[in-house]
Write a protein that holds these residues in place. Structure first.
Motif, PDB file in Angstrom:
ATOM      1  N   LEU B  82       0.929  -1.234  -0.234  1.00  0.00           N
ATOM      2  CA  LEU B  82      -0.042   0.074  -0.038  1.00  0.00           C
ATOM      3  C   LEU B  82       0.947   1.454  -0.036  1.00  0.00           C
ATOM      4  N   TYR B  83       1.926   1.288   0.861  1.00  0.00           N
ATOM      5  CA  TYR B  83       2.803   2.126   0.875  1.00  0.00           C
ATOM      6  C   TYR B  83       3.565   2.780  -0.652  1.00  0.00           C
ATOM      7  N   LYS B  84       3.867   1.421  -1.234  1.00  0.00           N
ATOM      8  CA  LYS B  84       4.633   1.641  -2.461  1.00  0.00           C
ATOM      9  C   LYS B  84       3.455   2.364  -3.474  1.00  0.00           C
ATOM     10  N   PHE B  85       2.357   1.925  -3.390  1.00  0.00           N
ATOM     11  CA  PHE B  85       1.077   2.293  -4.249  1.00  0.00           C
ATOM     12  C   PHE B  85       0.924   3.885  -3.853  1.00  0.00           C
ATOM     13  N   ALA B  91       3.628  10.229  -7.008  1.00  0.00           N
ATOM     14  CA  ALA B  91       4.620  10.641  -8.195  1.00  0.00           C
ATOM     15  C   ALA B  91       3.990  10.845  -9.334  1.00  0.00           C
ATOM     16  N   LEU B  92       3.071  10.180  -9.519  1.00  0.00           N
ATOM     17  CA  LEU B  92       2.412  10.425 -10.938  1.00  0.00           C
ATOM     18  C   LEU B  92       1.586  11.644 -11.072  1.00  0.00           C
ATOM     19  N   CYS B  93       0.705  11.626  -9.872  1.00  0.00           N
ATOM     20  CA  CYS B  93      -0.490  12.621  -9.759  1.00  0.00           C
ATOM     21  C   CYS B  93       0.227  14.022  -9.084  1.00  0.00           C
ATOM     22  N   TRP B  94       1.356  14.136  -8.568  1.00  0.00           N
ATOM     23  CA  TRP B  94       1.661  15.411  -8.053  1.00  0.00           C
ATOM     24  C   TRP B  94       3.006  15.745  -8.329  1.00  0.00           C
ATOM     25  N   LEU B  95       3.947  14.734  -8.522  1.00  0.00           N
ATOM     26  CA  LEU B  95       5.275  14.832  -8.486  1.00  0.00           C
ATOM     27  C   LEU B  95       5.649  15.307 -10.144  1.00  0.00           C
ATOM     28  N   THR B  96       5.237  14.472 -10.972  1.00  0.00           N
ATOM     29  CA  THR B  96       5.164  14.910 -12.358  1.00  0.00           C
ATOM     30  C   THR B  96       4.791  16.268 -12.878  1.00  0.00           C
ATOM     31  N   PRO B  97       3.398  16.163 -12.395  1.00  0.00           N
ATOM     32  CA  PRO B  97       2.745  17.650 -13.184  1.00  0.00           C
ATOM     33  C   PRO B  97       3.401  18.615 -12.461  1.00  0.00           C
ATOM     34  N   ALA B  98       3.786  18.634 -11.078  1.00  0.00           N
ATOM     35  CA  ALA B  98       4.437  19.695 -10.424  1.00  0.00           C
ATOM     36  C   ALA B  98       5.622  20.095 -11.122  1.00  0.00           C
ATOM     37  N   ALA B  99       6.486  18.992 -11.391  1.00  0.00           N
ATOM     38  CA  ALA B  99       7.936  19.257 -12.099  1.00  0.00           C
ATOM     39  C   ALA B  99       7.665  20.020 -13.288  1.00  0.00           C
ATOM     40  N   VAL B 100       6.673  19.322 -14.157  1.00  0.00           N
ATOM     41  CA  VAL B 100       6.455  20.139 -15.570  1.00  0.00           C
ATOM     42  C   VAL B 100       6.041  21.499 -15.430  1.00  0.00           C
ATOM     43  N   THR B 128      14.081  19.546  -2.424  1.00  0.00           N
ATOM     44  CA  THR B 128      13.420  19.727  -0.831  1.00  0.00           C
ATOM     45  C   THR B 128      11.837  19.238  -0.885  1.00  0.00           C
ATOM     46  N   ALA B 129      11.060  19.476  -1.923  1.00  0.00           N
ATOM     47  CA  ALA B 129       9.676  18.981  -2.098  1.00  0.00           C
ATOM     48  C   ALA B 129       9.819  17.722  -1.864  1.00  0.00           C
ATOM     49  N   VAL B 130      10.349  16.942  -2.590  1.00  0.00           N
ATOM     50  CA  VAL B 130      10.468  15.498  -2.650  1.00  0.00           C
ATOM     51  C   VAL B 130      10.516  14.820  -1.400  1.00  0.00           C
ATOM     52  N   PHE B 131      11.753  15.301  -0.770  1.00  0.00           N
ATOM     53  CA  PHE B 131      12.130  14.766   0.638  1.00  0.00           C
ATOM     54  C   PHE B 131      11.032  15.040   1.640  1.00  0.00           C
ATOM     55  N   VAL B 132      10.386  16.150   1.651  1.00  0.00           N
ATOM     56  CA  VAL B 132       9.447  16.608   2.675  1.00  0.00           C
ATOM     57  C   VAL B 132       8.180  15.513   2.412  1.00  0.00           C
ATOM     58  N   ALA B 133       7.742  15.332   1.083  1.00  0.00           N
ATOM     59  CA  ALA B 133       6.779  14.561   0.749  1.00  0.00           C
ATOM     60  C   ALA B 133       6.958  13.034   1.241  1.00  0.00           C
ATOM     61  N   ILE B 134       8.021  12.777   0.747  1.00  0.00           N
ATOM     62  CA  ILE B 134       8.184  11.143   0.870  1.00  0.00           C
ATOM     63  C   ILE B 134       8.396  11.144   2.385  1.00  0.00           C
ATOM     64  N   GLY B 135       9.090  11.919   3.303  1.00  0.00           N
ATOM     65  CA  GLY B 135       9.045  11.801   4.588  1.00  0.00           C
ATOM     66  C   GLY B 135       7.823  11.658   5.312  1.00  0.00           C
ATOM     67  N   THR B 136       7.084  12.690   4.596  1.00  0.00           N
ATOM     68  CA  THR B 136       5.594  12.670   5.462  1.00  0.00           C
ATOM     69  C   THR B 136       4.737  11.460   5.268  1.00  0.00           C
ATOM     70  N   ILE B 137       4.755  10.833   3.843  1.00  0.00           N
ATOM     71  CA  ILE B 137       4.016   9.742   3.534  1.00  0.00           C
ATOM     72  C   ILE B 137       4.716   8.469   4.414  1.00  0.00           C
ATOM     73  N   THR B 138       6.232   8.373   4.445  1.00  0.00           N
ATOM     74  CA  THR B 138       6.626   7.381   5.061  1.00  0.00           C
ATOM     75  C   THR B 138       6.082   7.472   6.732  1.00  0.00           C
ATOM     76  N   LEU B 139       6.355   8.379   7.252  1.00  0.00           N
ATOM     77  CA  LEU B 139       6.064   8.819   8.816  1.00  0.00           C
ATOM     78  C   LEU B 139       4.546   8.348   8.986  1.00  0.00           C
ATOM     79  N   ALA B 140       3.413   8.878   7.887  1.00  0.00           N
ATOM     80  CA  ALA B 140       2.171   8.537   8.150  1.00  0.00           C
ATOM     81  C   ALA B 140       1.933   6.908   8.119  1.00  0.00           C
ATOM     82  N   PHE B 141       2.724   6.354   7.202  1.00  0.00           N
ATOM     83  CA  PHE B 141       2.589   4.793   7.033  1.00  0.00           C
ATOM     84  C   PHE B 141       3.184   4.017   8.480  1.00  0.00           C
TER      85      PHE B 141
END
Lengths: 112, 335
Positions: B82-85, B91-100, B128-141
């Protein structure tokens, strides 16, 4: 160089033996033994066990109340002797019945 | 025997405090028994090399100690898929559009910079944004993992509340109807109200376009009519077929090319407003053309996203209609 088939077989073999190891240890410890001689005894019966598997297992079984242990001096060295507890004996009987049932089912299933 | 002491000490470091001495005493005894046995076998005192080999065979101290520790993990095997999903979706819905989007915005702000510099500017921001987001998701899990271990909430489920099976090739009739109405209305409005080069002449403002505009309007109107026909067909037979999915792809490709071409074509020929000097009016017309040109990358990205979705649909429909696959419950109609 081990092939992928070898690796798959090795994994499955270990998995198959892992479940039986508890039964073997409990059965052997109906007579008191310390870790080193226990490993030797199991080896003599064709069940070679890695030390890093056996000692943590003995501790787990003791925590579960299936074994009792005491430190005693033998040949001028302190050794920890393990023995099956009363509760362990009860569980051993249940596991043996289960193993016999599985063994009987598997014998019928896998015979050609 | 100093090596042996060092080996045992290295194991001891990782062991649980309460059992440390006990486990080390037992391991030490076992190793001494093994050494004695080997010495009896060899008929001489164990050499340093032989002891090294024995300890190597025993295993790395960290791995040996690890066998005595309870199995622990930040996110266990139950929640890990679930974490991987969630990470993939993020990455698909936030990271890619945000980067573009950030690349495009930075390019608009600094059009003089080459694309590579714009991208490196974006990576700095994204890091920075990627680290904060991945950290938050990991912490939540991690929290979820602890809660699951205590409450076993995953075992409390209801088969009737499972999501319905969705057929991705089924087209909603409501969306087909809306598309058909919207496209036919767009075609009529384009032809009736915008097919003139004097696109705006009211309230003291006049905008005249170049002849490129007419090609664009008639082209877009034609594509809208094609889309109306396609939506009507989809309404009647509400499953994507290979032919219809390819037609949608072709229409969207043509639409994207048309829009991108218009943005680059310097379509505003003249701008006039009461009280505005001729030089200022010319300047305004140029500014509009420049801003239209600057929005070209946005149009390309938006077009590529739409075409990507269309292409994925074509591939999916083709794959699902393959005779090698058996989709018993799915009815696929052809055009």
């Amino acid at each position: 160089m081990p092939t992928q088939t070898d690796a798959v077989f090795e994994n499955l073999r270990l998995e198959l033996r892992r479940g039986s190891l508890v039964l073997a240890v409990l059965a052997t410890l109906r007579a008191e033994q310390y870790g080193y001689t226990l490993r030797k005894t199991l080896g003599d019966y064709g069940l070679d066990v890695d030390e890093n598997t056996l000692y943590p297992l003995l501790r787990r079984l003791e925590t579960q109340g299936l074994l009792v242990s005491e430190w005693r001096e033998e040949n001028k060295r302190n050794k920890r002797f393990y023995l099956l507890s009363a509760h362990g004996e009860q569980i051993l009987q249940q596991l043996r019945a289960e193993w016999e049932a599985i063994n009987s089912s598997l014998t019928s299933l896998v015979k050609e | 025997m100093e090596t042996l002491q060092r080996y045992l000490h290295a194991i001891e470091f990782w062991l649980p405090k309460a059992q440390r001495k006990d486990i080390i005493a037992e391991l030490s005894e076992d190793l001494h028994s093994q050494i004695e046995e080997q010495q009896d076998q060899f008929g001489h005192k164990m050499s340093d090399a032989e002891l090294d080999a024995l300890l190597k065979q025993r295993g790395n101290p960290l791995l040996v100690a690890n066998r005595y520790l309870p199995q622990q993990s930040l996110i266990g095997p139950v929640l890990f898929p679930l974490y991987k999903f969630v990470l993939k979706i993020w990455a698909l819905c936030w990271l890619t559009p945000a980067a573009v989007l950030v690349v495009l915005v930075k390019h608009t702000q600094h059009p003089e910079l080459p694309w590579t510099s714009t991208m490196s500017l974006t990576i700095g921001w994204l890091w920075t944004a990627v680290f904060v987001a991945i950290g938050t998701i990991t912490l939540a899990f991690v929290v979820l993992e602890r809660v699951e271990a205590k409450t076993h909430f995953l075992e409390n489920w209801n088969p009737r509340k499972l999501p319905p099976v969705r057929d991705p090739n089924k087209i909603s009739r409501a969306s087909s109807a809306i598309e058909a109405v919207f496209n036919s209305a767009a075609a009529v409005l384009l032809v009736c109200y915008t097919s003139s080069l004097a696109i705006w002449d009211s309230s003291g403002v006049r905008i005249h376009l170049t002849s490129v505009w007419l090609y664009f309007v008639w082209g877009l109107a034609f594509l809208s009519l094609l889309n109306t026909a396609l939506s009507t067909a989809n309404f009647v037979r509400p499953y994507w077929s290979t032919v219809r999915s390819i037609i949608r792809f072709a229409i969207d490709t043509a639409g994207t090319i048309l829009v991108c071409w218009l943005l680059k074509a310097h379509v505003v020929r003249s701008f006039w407003a009461s009280g505005l000097s001729e030089a200022k009016a010319l300047d305004t017309a140029n500014t509009i053309n420049i801003w239209l040109e600057r929005s070209f990358p946005y149009a390309v990205v938006a077009g590529l996203v739409i075409l990507g979705i269309d292409l994925y649909r074509v591939l999916r429909v083709t794959r699902d209609r393959s005779p090698h696959l058996n989709h018993g419950t799915v009815t696929v109609s052809s055009l």
